[in-house]
Design a protein around this motif. Structure first.
Motif, mmCIF file in Angstrom:
data_model
loop_
_atom_site.group_PDB
_atom_site.id
_atom_site.type_symbol
_atom_site.label_atom_id
_atom_site.label_comp_id
_atom_site.label_asym_id
_atom_site.label_seq_id
_atom_site.Cartn_x
_atom_site.Cartn_y
_atom_site.Cartn_z
ATOM 1 N N MET A 460 -4.837 13.773 40.193
ATOM 2 C CA MET A 460 -4.869 13.765 41.652
ATOM 3 C C MET A 460 -6.053 14.557 42.202
ATOM 4 S SD MET A 460 -3.457 12.571 44.390
ATOM 5 C CE MET A 460 -1.677 12.243 44.261
ATOM 6 N N GLU A 464 -8.810 13.194 45.001
ATOM 7 C CA GLU A 464 -8.898 13.802 46.329
ATOM 8 C C GLU A 464 -10.228 14.490 46.588
ATOM 9 O OE1 GLU A 464 -4.212 14.822 47.304
ATOM 10 O OE2 GLU A 464 -5.447 16.347 46.334
ATOM 11 N N GLU A 496 2.712 9.218 42.911
ATOM 12 C CA GLU A 496 1.796 9.677 43.946
ATOM 13 C C GLU A 496 0.338 9.451 43.552
ATOM 14 O OE1 GLU A 496 2.607 10.482 47.026
ATOM 15 O OE2 GLU A 496 4.618 9.925 46.346
ATOM 16 N N TYR A 499 -0.291 5.687 44.010
ATOM 17 C CA TYR A 499 -0.504 5.337 45.422
ATOM 18 C C TYR A 499 -1.924 5.713 45.853
ATOM 19 C CZ TYR A 499 4.469 4.384 46.427
ATOM 20 O OH TYR A 499 5.732 3.846 46.460
ATOM 21 N N LYS A 500 -2.360 6.901 45.456
ATOM 22 C CA LYS A 500 -3.686 7.373 45.852
ATOM 23 C C LYS A 500 -4.785 6.538 45.200
ATOM 24 C CE LYS A 500 -6.608 10.162 47.855
ATOM 25 N NZ LYS A 500 -6.780 10.148 49.331
ATOM 26 N N GLU A 503 -4.991 3.333 46.998
ATOM 27 C CA GLU A 503 -5.501 3.546 48.351
ATOM 28 C C GLU A 503 -7.026 3.552 48.355
ATOM 29 O OE1 GLU A 503 -5.955 7.347 51.289
ATOM 30 O OE2 GLU A 503 -3.978 7.086 50.361
ATOM 31 N N ARG A 509 0.264 1.829 50.640
ATOM 32 C CA ARG A 509 1.516 2.000 49.891
ATOM 33 C C ARG A 509 2.369 0.735 49.924
ATOM 34 N NH1 ARG A 509 2.626 7.824 49.249
ATOM 35 N NH2 ARG A 509 4.824 7.354 48.856
#
Length: 593
Positions: A460, A464, A496, A499-500, A503, A509
């Motif tokens: 993650m 990010e 999670e 999903y990211k 994206e 989502r």
């Protein structure tokens, strides 16, 4: 005695001389020697020579029947004379003197000879594939395929894997190649998709706690044919493992593949485990491809800095605009005629590129663009690349991706023309650290570059904080002799992060929840870290059989237009079938669109 045979046509040996036998098979060849008629009788297992005397009741029948007719022979095993022994076949020391013959099935005139290895048009071969498969080489290829699959299965079980079968009718996926769709009769307006791979199902098996799965899986993709890819369908050794790192996956599959290649190598060398690991970045730089043929010793160099701001104006100006220069050495080619270099330049133009510059050294003196580049920079080039006094070197100058591709093609061409490709060898490697994303010039957006279900390196935090185009993934390919055998990855098992990741590629989502409902839901109930791969069975057999085209190792392949000429597929269906599916054909289906 059995109605058709006591032995096969590959079974009789000199120990059985004097025995009465019954054989059945196809009339492969006939040779009339006046008072004697020699017949090569063929079945799946081999060939036996049958001898028929002119005064035998069998002579007239065999003399008149066509090749490829099916007959049953009664006879006695005899030893061949020393001058007639055929060491090329296992039954070469004996022959069978026929005492009786029965015609089981008479053949029409065949469209092409079964004997020999002459080439015939693809259309003729595919329309008559049942005859083509009788030919010795192709028949042996298909037997080899069966043996390879049996070996793969045995070795996977020995490694602790369990075989499971996943569904054929499934849901369409928004990523990957084009799906084959199957209309649902019960659910109006809805379609199943044939699986491009068992990707999601095998991951769900890990969530279900099965730990080590494999299958010899059929996969379906509506894509164009090429030499190493069959249109429509193919088979792969699909496998997945739980609680593993990338190295664990490598350690599990390497002995399977090296073992299979050793088993069927026929004396050819095989890279022993562990296979070399090459990063995607290094592979594109050194070999101009993410599928490098390591039998070719040539390595490409980045020499952009040597040409930057130099007196070779064409390259210097291109570098200012973002181009790079890749150098491809041609060992001992400097003493070759200038046509060797000029023809390569013309070839590159014919391939759609801007062309190739070159330097050809003779006794240390450089020709080609050496004078334009200048002695100091030529010396830097020689030192950087370790060039010999009679070497040649080609230069590809373009945007990074284009220069890499051209350099890779030149590397292959030079290695082939100079006879540098190592023969009788299977050279394996892993390509690792693929980019998670790439830029799509057509859609002007970031897309997945490999497998959307891969775990990004850095997880993650990387998604990010990093530029998406700089993110690497735990993705890897197995390559052998320049052919990609397998793609795989350590999977993204955290909802999670998934999903990211989607994206960033433009899917919110709701799309993930809709298109990957089963997987994303399952991950929310506890998913182990897992990963796997899927070596292509067809390509493995193609390499082992030393065939340039995958068609030669598939029982009933389609042609280049994805047509089954033998069965007539694809075909039109009846109005009744269309009405049941509530499908209407727009326009005249008999006219090309």
């Amino acid at each position: 005695m059995h109605a058709y045979r006591t032995h096969t046509c590959g079974q009789l040996r000199s120990a059985l001389v004097g025995s009465s036998v019954k054989l059945s098979g196809w009339v492969y060849r006939k040779r009339d020697h006046g008072n004697l008629l020699f017949v090569d009788l063929r079945d799946h297992y081999g060939i036996t020579q049958v001898v028929v005397d002119r005064d035998s009741q069998a002579f007239k029948l065999i003399e008149g029947i066509k090749l490829e007719s099916v007959i049953c022979i009664d006879g006695e095993v005899r030893a061949r004379g020393a001058d007639r022994v055929n060491p090329e076949i296992p039954t070469g020391e004996i022959e069978v003197k026929a005492t009786g013959v029965a015609l089981l099935s008479e053949a029409s005139e065949v469209p092409f000879p079964i004997f020999g290895n002459s080439e015939y048009p693809e259309e003729m071969r595919l329309k008559n594939r049942f005859l083509d498969l009788r030919r010795e080489k192709l028949h042996a290829n298909i037997v080899l395929r069966s043996q390879v699959i049996a070996s793969l299965r045995r070795r996977m079980i020995d490694e602790g894997f369990t075989e499971f079968q996943t569904p054929i009718l499934t849901a369409s996926s928004p990523e990957g190649a084009r799906d084959f769709l199957v209309a649902s009769r019960i659910h109006h307006g809805k379609f199943y998709a044939l699986p491009q791979a068992p990707q999601m199902f095998k991951q769900l098996l890990m969530v279900a706690g099965f730990d080590r799965y494999f299958q010899i899986a059929p996969c379906f993709r509506d894509e164009d044919a090429r030499a190493d890819r069959s249109p429509g369908e193919f088979y792969q050794l699909d496998f997945e493992m739980s609680f593993v790192t990338q190295e664990d996956v490598f350690g599990a599959i390497e002995p399977v593949l090296s073992g299979v290649f050793d088993e069927f190598s026929r004396g050819r060398s095989v890279t022993p485990p562990p296979f070399p690991r090459i990063t995607y970045k290094d592979s594109m730089l050194k070999y101009g491809s993410d599928k490098p043929d390591l039998r070719n010793p040539i390595e490409i160099s980045d020499v952009t800095e040597i040409f930057k701001d130099g007196s070779f104006a064409v390259f210097a100006k291109a570098i200012e605009s973002g181009s790079v220069v890749r150098a491809i050495p041609a060992p001992e080619a400097g003493t070759r005629a200038r046509s060797f270099f000029d023809s390569a330049n013309q070839w590159s133009r014919d391939e759609g590129y801007a062309g190739l510059a070159y330097i050809n050294f003779k006794g240390g003196e450089g020709g080609g663009i050496a004078k334009n580049l200048g002695p100091e920079r030529v010396a830097q080039l020689v030192a950087k690349m370790g060039l010999g006094p009679n070497d040649g070197v080609f230069f590809a100058c373009d945007k990074p991706s284009t220069a890499a591709k051209l350099a890779g093609l030149v590397r292959t061409r030079v290695g082939t023309e100079l006879g540098l490709i190592e023969q009788n060898a299977f050279k394996f490697c892993w390509i690792v650290d693929f980019p998670m994303y790439e830029w799509d010039e057509v859609e002007q957006r970031v897309i997945f570059s490999h497998n959307p279900f891969s775990m990004p390196q850095g997880e993650m935090e990387a998604l990010e904080t990093m530029n998406p185009l700089d993110i690497l993934a735990y993705q890897y390919d197995i390559v052998c002799n320049g052919i990609e055998l397998s793609s795989g990855a350590i999977r993204n098992h955290k909802p999670e992060i998934m999903y990211k990741a989607f994206e960033i590629a433009g899917y919110d989502r709701s799309v993930v929840d809709e298109k990957f409902k089963g997987m994303i839901t399952a991950f929310k109930y506890g998913a182990p870290p897992h990963g796997g791969s899927a070596p292509g069975v067809d390509r493995i057999v193609m390499l082992l059989a030393d065939e340039p085209n995958i068609r030669e190792v598939i029982l009933f392949p389609m042609n280049q237009k994805a047509e089954d000429l033998m069965m007539g597929a694809p075909s039109y269906v009846s109005e009744k079938q269309l009405r049941e599916l509530r499908i209407a054909i727009v326009g005249d289906p008999h006219k090309p669109q």
